[in-house]
Scaffold this active site. Structure first.
Site, short mmCIF file in Angstrom:
data_model
loop_
_atom_site.label_atom_id
_atom_site.label_comp_id
_atom_site.label_asym_id
_atom_site.label_seq_id
_atom_site.Cartn_x
_atom_site.Cartn_y
_atom_site.Cartn_z
N ARG A 173 12.96 -12.92 -0.58
CA ARG A 173 13.22 -11.91 0.45
C ARG A 173 13.94 -12.55 1.64
O ARG A 173 14.90 -12.00 2.17
CB ARG A 173 11.90 -11.26 0.89
CG ARG A 173 12.12 -10.10 1.85
CD ARG A 173 10.84 -9.28 2.05
NE ARG A 173 10.58 -8.44 0.89
CZ ARG A 173 9.56 -8.60 0.05
NH1 ARG A 173 8.68 -9.55 0.25
NH2 ARG A 173 9.41 -7.80 -0.98
N ASN A 202 5.96 0.18 4.98
CA ASN A 202 5.09 -0.98 5.04
C ASN A 202 5.28 -1.71 6.38
O ASN A 202 6.29 -2.39 6.59
CB ASN A 202 5.41 -1.90 3.86
CG ASN A 202 4.49 -3.09 3.75
OD1 ASN A 202 3.96 -3.59 4.74
ND2 ASN A 202 4.30 -3.56 2.53
N ASP A 219 14.52 -4.19 -2.67
CA ASP A 219 13.76 -4.00 -3.88
C ASP A 219 13.58 -5.38 -4.48
O ASP A 219 14.51 -6.19 -4.46
CB ASP A 219 14.49 -3.07 -4.86
CG ASP A 219 13.56 -2.59 -5.97
OD1 ASP A 219 12.44 -2.15 -5.66
OD2 ASP A 219 13.96 -2.66 -7.15
N SER A 220 12.38 -5.66 -4.96
CA SER A 220 12.12 -7.01 -5.43
C SER A 220 11.09 -7.00 -6.54
O SER A 220 10.39 -6.01 -6.78
CB SER A 220 11.64 -7.89 -4.28
OG SER A 220 10.42 -7.38 -3.74
N PHE A 248 0.96 -11.50 -1.61
CA PHE A 248 0.64 -10.25 -2.29
C PHE A 248 1.43 -10.20 -3.59
O PHE A 248 2.23 -11.08 -3.88
CB PHE A 248 0.96 -9.03 -1.40
CG PHE A 248 2.37 -8.98 -0.92
CD1 PHE A 248 3.35 -8.32 -1.64
CD2 PHE A 248 2.74 -9.62 0.26
CE1 PHE A 248 4.67 -8.29 -1.19
CE2 PHE A 248 4.05 -9.59 0.72
CZ PHE A 248 5.01 -8.92 -0.02
N LYS A 284 5.83 -5.48 6.09
CA LYS A 284 7.19 -5.87 5.71
C LYS A 284 8.13 -5.80 6.91
O LYS A 284 9.00 -6.66 7.08
CB LYS A 284 7.71 -4.97 4.59
CG LYS A 284 9.07 -5.40 4.06
CD LYS A 284 9.61 -4.48 2.99
CE LYS A 284 8.89 -4.65 1.69
NZ LYS A 284 9.53 -3.88 0.60
N TYR A 313 2.72 -10.81 -7.07
CA TYR A 313 2.63 -11.90 -8.03
C TYR A 313 2.53 -13.27 -7.37
O TYR A 313 2.51 -14.29 -8.08
CB TYR A 313 3.84 -11.86 -8.98
CG TYR A 313 3.88 -10.63 -9.86
CD1 TYR A 313 3.28 -10.63 -11.11
CD2 TYR A 313 4.51 -9.47 -9.43
CE1 TYR A 313 3.31 -9.49 -11.92
CE2 TYR A 313 4.55 -8.33 -10.23
CZ TYR A 313 3.95 -8.35 -11.47
OH TYR A 313 3.98 -7.23 -12.27
N SER A 367 11.21 1.43 4.68
CA SER A 367 9.92 1.08 4.10
C SER A 367 8.83 1.63 5.00
O SER A 367 8.97 1.64 6.23
CB SER A 367 9.78 -0.44 3.99
OG SER A 367 8.46 -0.78 3.61
#
Length: 196
Positions: A180, A10, A68-69, A151, A13, A153, A8
């Site tokens: 997660r 990010n 992946d989520s 972040f 994350k 939803y 990632s």
């Protein structure tokens, strides 16, 4: 110390997963990834997580973790699902995604707003061994935004095991409960075993 690359770009994350997995990783260090992003054309969260982990392992020559989520809404047959990030259009705009989902559910009664956050965590080793785990966080979709944290939803998802929305939880609370954290806590012992 064995290095494992997190597939990632990010940085948030990476920090989140370091804190989630730290108790179970022992002598494993999670490091960031700066390689190319593959096309995620899998049909499930697990397939897409494996695609990302395979690409990172091939690019770096290191064991790789990826996830992946998204959110799956029961009355929508599991959608947005793997299309969660692009539900409101190709720009991957969080607010557009929220607004579209809220509009789609605007006439759905509260008892029928069940949903779950789903996360697949995947490990791929350079020798080709692979493993994936799935974490599910059950709840429901709210009628309006609640909370300004998190972040995606988070502000419209009310977990079954917490008051208010996921967007109203502190990062520490969310890390203790989320899809997660469930997926990565499940895969942490597998990482240690497969790298042992």
């Amino acid at each position: 110390m064995t290095q494992v690359v997190l597939a990632s770009h990010n940085a948030h994350k990476l920090g989140e997963l370091r804190s989630i997995m730290a108790p179970g990783l022992g002598g494993v260090e999670l490091i960031g990834y700066d390689g190319p992003e593959p096309v995620e054309d899998g049909l499930t969260f697990a397939e897409n997580a494996l695609i990302k982990a395979r690409a990172a392992a091939a690019h770096t020559g290191l064991p790789a973790l990826a996830d992946d989520s998204g959110i799956s809404v029961d009355i929508l047959g599991g959608s947005p699902g793997i299309f969660s990030a692009r539900w409101g259009g190709p720009a991957r705009d969080d607010r557009a995604n929220l607004d579209l989902l809220l509009w789609q559910l605007s006439d759905v009664a509260d008892p029928h707003r069940a949903a779950q956050f789903v996360c697949a965590a995947a490990l791929v080793l350079p020798d080709g061994r692979e493993h994936a785990e799935v974490g599910i966080w059950p709840g429901r979709v709210l009628r309006a935004i609640d909370g300004d944290g998190g972040f995606g939803y988070d502000p419209i998802f009310a977990p079954d095991d917490a008051p208010g929305s996921a967007g109203a939880l502190t990062p520490e609370q969310k890390n203790a409960l989320s899809h997660r954290s469930r997926a990565f806590r499940a895969i942490a012992p597998v990482v240690v075993e497969m790298l042992g």
